[in-house]
Design a protein around this motif. Structure first.
Motif, PDB file in Angstrom:
ATOM      1  N   LYS A   1      -4.911  -8.156  -8.460  1.00  0.00           N
ATOM      2  CA  LYS A   1      -4.516  -8.190  -9.860  1.00  0.00           C
ATOM      3  C   LYS A   1      -5.652  -7.782 -10.753  1.00  0.00           C
ATOM      4  O   LYS A   1      -5.800  -7.359 -11.911  1.00  0.00           O
ATOM      5  N   THR A   2      -6.947  -8.169 -10.127  1.00  0.00           N
ATOM      6  CA  THR A   2      -8.232  -7.737 -10.690  1.00  0.00           C
ATOM      7  C   THR A   2      -8.883  -6.408 -10.617  1.00  0.00           C
ATOM      8  O   THR A   2      -9.825  -5.978 -11.021  1.00  0.00           O
ATOM      9  N   ALA A   3      -8.057  -5.477  -9.731  1.00  0.00           N
ATOM     10  CA  ALA A   3      -8.388  -4.316  -9.445  1.00  0.00           C
ATOM     11  C   ALA A   3      -8.191  -3.305 -10.750  1.00  0.00           C
ATOM     12  O   ALA A   3      -7.448  -3.701 -11.672  1.00  0.00           O
ATOM     13  N   GLY A   4      -8.712  -2.193 -10.733  1.00  0.00           N
ATOM     14  CA  GLY A   4      -8.709  -1.375 -11.969  1.00  0.00           C
ATOM     15  C   GLY A   4      -7.322  -0.904 -12.318  1.00  0.00           C
ATOM     16  O   GLY A   4      -6.245  -0.739 -11.213  1.00  0.00           O
ATOM     17  N   ALA A   5      -7.111  -0.167 -13.367  1.00  0.00           N
ATOM     18  CA  ALA A   5      -5.867   0.150 -13.922  1.00  0.00           C
ATOM     19  C   ALA A   5      -5.069   1.173 -13.043  1.00  0.00           C
ATOM     20  O   ALA A   5      -3.936   1.200 -12.739  1.00  0.00           O
ATOM     21  N   SER A   6      -6.037   2.192 -12.614  1.00  0.00           N
ATOM     22  CA  SER A   6      -5.143   3.476 -11.718  1.00  0.00           C
ATOM     23  C   SER A   6      -4.875   2.731 -10.617  1.00  0.00           C
ATOM     24  O   SER A   6      -3.644   3.280  -9.984  1.00  0.00           O
ATOM     25  N   TRP A   7      -5.569   1.687  -9.697  1.00  0.00           N
ATOM     26  CA  TRP A   7      -5.074   1.245  -8.571  1.00  0.00           C
ATOM     27  C   TRP A   7      -3.749   0.574  -8.740  1.00  0.00           C
ATOM     28  O   TRP A   7      -2.605   0.656  -7.903  1.00  0.00           O
TER      29      TRP A   7
ATOM     30  N   SER B   1      -1.601   1.036 -11.150  1.00  0.00           N
ATOM     31  CA  SER B   1      -0.492   2.077 -11.382  1.00  0.00           C
ATOM     32  C   SER B   1       0.093   2.724  -9.985  1.00  0.00           C
ATOM     33  O   SER B   1       1.240   2.948 -10.163  1.00  0.00           O
ATOM     34  N   VAL B   2      -0.864   3.075  -9.164  1.00  0.00           N
ATOM     35  CA  VAL B   2      -0.376   3.758  -8.085  1.00  0.00           C
ATOM     36  C   VAL B   2       0.384   2.841  -7.202  1.00  0.00           C
ATOM     37  O   VAL B   2       1.543   3.367  -6.724  1.00  0.00           O
ATOM     38  N   LEU B   3      -0.189   1.598  -7.047  1.00  0.00           N
ATOM     39  CA  LEU B   3       0.654   0.608  -6.237  1.00  0.00           C
ATOM     40  C   LEU B   3       2.121   0.411  -6.847  1.00  0.00           C
ATOM     41  O   LEU B   3       2.975   0.384  -6.026  1.00  0.00           O
ATOM     42  N   ALA B   4       2.184   0.302  -8.141  1.00  0.00           N
ATOM     43  CA  ALA B   4       3.494   0.232  -8.784  1.00  0.00           C
ATOM     44  C   ALA B   4       4.447   1.332  -8.402  1.00  0.00           C
ATOM     45  O   ALA B   4       5.544   1.349  -8.126  1.00  0.00           O
ATOM     46  N   ALA B   5       3.661   2.548  -8.562  1.00  0.00           N
ATOM     47  CA  ALA B   5       4.472   3.922  -8.354  1.00  0.00           C
ATOM     48  C   ALA B   5       4.907   4.111  -6.965  1.00  0.00           C
ATOM     49  O   ALA B   5       5.966   4.482  -6.632  1.00  0.00           O
ATOM     50  N   LEU B   6       4.050   3.511  -5.945  1.00  0.00           N
ATOM     51  CA  LEU B   6       4.510   3.360  -4.613  1.00  0.00           C
ATOM     52  C   LEU B   6       5.611   2.545  -4.139  1.00  0.00           C
ATOM     53  O   LEU B   6       6.290   3.093  -3.353  1.00  0.00           O
TER      54      LEU B   6
ATOM     55  N   TYR C   1      11.269   1.750   4.493  1.00  0.00           N
ATOM     56  CA  TYR C   1      11.243   1.888   3.153  1.00  0.00           C
ATOM     57  C   TYR C   1      10.978   0.503   2.799  1.00  0.00           C
ATOM     58  O   TYR C   1      10.120   0.216   1.913  1.00  0.00           O
ATOM     59  N   ASP C   2      11.638  -0.367   3.263  1.00  0.00           N
ATOM     60  CA  ASP C   2      11.796  -1.877   2.582  1.00  0.00           C
ATOM     61  C   ASP C   2      10.388  -2.470   3.008  1.00  0.00           C
ATOM     62  O   ASP C   2       9.921  -3.075   2.359  1.00  0.00           O
ATOM     63  N   ARG C   3       9.842  -2.214   4.201  1.00  0.00           N
ATOM     64  CA  ARG C   3       8.598  -2.979   4.701  1.00  0.00           C
ATOM     65  C   ARG C   3       7.598  -2.165   3.918  1.00  0.00           C
ATOM     66  O   ARG C   3       6.352  -2.927   3.399  1.00  0.00           O
ATOM     67  N   ALA C   4       7.410  -0.873   3.505  1.00  0.00           N
ATOM     68  CA  ALA C   4       6.472  -0.026   2.711  1.00  0.00           C
ATOM     69  C   ALA C   4       6.625  -0.816   1.426  1.00  0.00           C
ATOM     70  O   ALA C   4       5.453  -0.996   0.656  1.00  0.00           O
ATOM     71  N   LYS C   5       7.675  -1.028   0.828  1.00  0.00           N
ATOM     72  CA  LYS C   5       7.884  -1.501  -0.519  1.00  0.00           C
ATOM     73  C   LYS C   5       7.225  -2.810  -0.735  1.00  0.00           C
ATOM     74  O   LYS C   5       6.500  -3.359  -1.675  1.00  0.00           O
ATOM     75  N   ASP C   6       7.732  -3.683   0.390  1.00  0.00           N
ATOM     76  CA  ASP C   6       7.133  -5.120   0.506  1.00  0.00           C
ATOM     77  C   ASP C   6       5.551  -5.249   0.487  1.00  0.00           C
ATOM     78  O   ASP C   6       5.111  -5.757  -0.185  1.00  0.00           O
ATOM     79  N   TYR C   7       5.231  -4.355   1.356  1.00  0.00           N
ATOM     80  CA  TYR C   7       3.560  -4.238   1.468  1.00  0.00           C
ATOM     81  C   TYR C   7       2.867  -3.942   0.260  1.00  0.00           C
ATOM     82  O   TYR C   7       2.106  -4.590  -0.142  1.00  0.00           O
ATOM     83  N   VAL C   8       3.240  -2.955  -0.532  1.00  0.00           N
ATOM     84  CA  VAL C   8       2.417  -2.422  -1.648  1.00  0.00           C
ATOM     85  C   VAL C   8       2.607  -3.635  -2.682  1.00  0.00           C
ATOM     86  O   VAL C   8       1.850  -3.776  -3.391  1.00  0.00           O
ATOM     87  N   GLU C   9       3.941  -4.087  -2.879  1.00  0.00           N
ATOM     88  CA  GLU C   9       4.179  -5.412  -3.593  1.00  0.00           C
ATOM     89  C   GLU C   9       3.281  -6.437  -3.686  1.00  0.00           C
ATOM     90  O   GLU C   9       2.626  -6.977  -4.490  1.00  0.00           O
ATOM     91  N   LYS C  10       3.211  -6.844  -2.289  1.00  0.00           N
ATOM     92  CA  LYS C  10       2.130  -7.943  -1.940  1.00  0.00           C
ATOM     93  C   LYS C  10       0.698  -7.561  -2.288  1.00  0.00           C
ATOM     94  O   LYS C  10      -0.019  -8.539  -2.862  1.00  0.00           O
ATOM     95  N   GLU C  11       0.332  -6.313  -2.228  1.00  0.00           N
ATOM     96  CA  GLU C  11      -0.929  -5.743  -2.032  1.00  0.00           C
ATOM     97  C   GLU C  11      -1.200  -5.840  -3.762  1.00  0.00           C
ATOM     98  O   GLU C  11      -2.384  -6.257  -4.101  1.00  0.00           O
ATOM     99  N   LYS C  12      -0.371  -5.442  -4.374  1.00  0.00           N
ATOM    100  CA  LYS C  12      -0.266  -5.374  -6.009  1.00  0.00           C
ATOM    101  C   LYS C  12      -0.510  -6.924  -6.508  1.00  0.00           C
ATOM    102  O   LYS C  12      -1.411  -7.218  -7.539  1.00  0.00           O
ATOM    103  N   GLU C  13       0.130  -7.997  -5.947  1.00  0.00           N
ATOM    104  CA  GLU C  13       0.030  -9.062  -6.272  1.00  0.00           C
ATOM    105  C   GLU C  13      -1.416  -9.637  -6.005  1.00  0.00           C
ATOM    106  O   GLU C  13      -1.981 -10.445  -6.777  1.00  0.00           O
TER     107      GLU C  13
END
Length: 446
Positions: free
Chosen positions: A45-51, A53-58, A30-42
């Motif tokens: 930042k220029t990606a669309g709103a849906s992407w 939102s999904v990264l935050a939800a993940l 879980y921790d690796r998965a969470k860190d991974y999507v949080e880094k991806e979200k960072e």
């Protein structure tokens, strides 16, 4: 819109991110998965709103899965209300996550006139399936809460629990089947399969059904072994206090450890209830060695109690009245016919130590069981009877509806002898179906 249409532009980057995230969740990282999507979200930042939102939800999903598998939500009470009223309860986390994902579903559907880009469509589709997954999780969390609340009951109907669990499975079957979600679906299926098989095994042991309980126990054991391998293969680096590092296997979450414990409790009970059938397959010394590995070792405990207090007999009696399928020890061909037991044969000693049941005492035993049925049916009472004609003392208790434990002395013993009373109470308590549920909550004694 058909997702396999060839004119759709592939989105390999986002798809790769999703696949990596869910494969991490599938191995309970879980921790690796969470860190991974949080880094991806960072980094996007220029990606669309849906992407976004999904990264935050993940990230929230990974945190929720960690809380779920660590079982920290169990038995949380606040002001006398249920644990669901707490702000940080698992239900609140999953509900807000469900709402986040519902917005992504709506955004995807509202994309103009069916021309939603492939990414929007994929995210909407996955979010919709994840909503079903979250609903299933909440229902299973409710189920664990129910099991934990049953731990204080004297008797538990395991068959009812199995049918509740199977109805949840049926409801969500194939609801989150997208290939990207397959690791999540597999881990969900693995958990509920193991839990269902253990509960079925528990119900079957309580009906003294040898083969069905053996098959469910073996299947659950094999699945738990495969599940355990997932943690064995994962290594984590720990730093020493004085420098240097060490590689260690990942500590499995509480839920896995509890399922393993539940399986071991059932193995011990199975080994005790079916001791006669199992001992026919090996030597006496080998059987002692094998049962000594179970926890608790019922055979060993009773044997040492017999030696210590000069007990004539300890038997586990199965009241088979109304059990049409009763055929005696071991496996029987499903189509073989045997007349239903009558008279004293309706109360066989399915376990008798140190030797065969003492036939001369059996009419007395059945009479006491009949006369003191109300006391025995309370499932927590130890019944005492002294017969001055044969100068024998009998202690009886009932761990579950069809089974009675009897201790026979060929001498007079006190009704209040604490050694015998506490031994029977402890033995009876550990055989109750509610016993394993008490250790569901992390840190609880059980």
């Amino acid at each position: 819109m058909n997702m396999s249409d060839s004119h759709l532009t592939p989105v390999p980057v986002e798809q790769a991110v999703l696949q990596t995230f869910f494969s991490q969740l599938g191995i309970f990282s879980y921790d690796r998965a969470k860190d991974y999507v949080e880094k991806e979200k960072e980094s996007s930042k220029t990606a669309g709103a849906s992407w976004a939102s999904v990264l935050a939800a993940l990230a929230h999903l990974a945190a929720a899965e960690k809380a779920y598998h660590n079982m920290t939500f169990l038995g949380q009470k606040l002001g006398g209300q249920s644990f669901f009223s707490r702000k940080d309860s698992i239900r609140t986390i999953y509900t807000s996550l469900h709402n986040e994902l519902k917005k992504v579903v709506t955004t995807g559907r509202n994309a103009v006139g069916g021309t939603a880009p492939h990414l929007e469509e994929l995210l909407s589709h996955l979010s919709e399936q994840l909503c079903y997954f979250i609903q299933a999780r909440m229902e299973i969390a409710d189920f664990y809460e129910k099991m934990y609340s049953l731990s204080s009951q004297k008797s538990v109907n395991s068959e009812e629990l199995v049918s509740t669990l199977e109805s949840v499975l049926h409801k969500y079957s194939s609801r989150f089947h997208h290939p990207i979600l397959s690791p999540l679906e597999s881990s969900f299926q693995l958990e509920v399969d193991v839990l269902t098989q253990l509960l079925k095994c528990q119900a079957q042991i309580s009906e003294w059904k040898f083969l069905p309980s053996l098959l469910n126990l073996h299947s659950a054991h094999s699945k738990l072994h495969s599940w355990g391998q997932i943690f064995e293969k994962q290594r984590e680096t720990r730093k020493h206090l004085f420098g240097g590092q060490i590689q260690k296997a990942v500590q499995p979450p509480h839920l896995f450890l509890w399922l393993l414990k539940f399986k071991n409790i059932l193995l011990a009970k199975f080994s005790f209830y079916f001791h006669e059938a199992l001992s026919r397959q090996t030597t006496l010394s080998e059987m002692k060695t094998l049962t000594a590995k179970t926890a608790p070792d019922y055979f060993g405990k009773i044997s040492s109690f017999i030696r210590k207090y000069d007990v004539v007999n300890v038997s586990l009696i199965f009241d088979n009245r109304g059990s049409e399928s009763f055929q005696g020890h071991g496996y029987h061909h499903p189509h073989s016919y045997r007349e239903a037991p009558k008279g004293v044969d309706q109360y066989p000693a399915v376990v008798s130590l140190p030797n065969d049941r003492p036939v001369m005492h059996w009419p007395n035993v059945i009479m006491i069981m009949s006369d003191r049925a109300a006391d025995l049916n309370m499932l927590d009472k130890v019944v005492h009877f002294f017969d001055d004609k044969v100068q024998s003392t009998y202690y009886l208790t009932r761990p579950e509806p069809h089974f009675t434990i009897i201790v026979i002395f060929e001498s007079k013993k006190s009704e209040k002898d604490s050694h015998f009373i506490s031994f029977l109470q402890e033995l009876s308590s550990s055989l109750k179906n509610s016993k394993p549920f008490s250790s569901l909550k992390p840190g609880s004694k059980g």
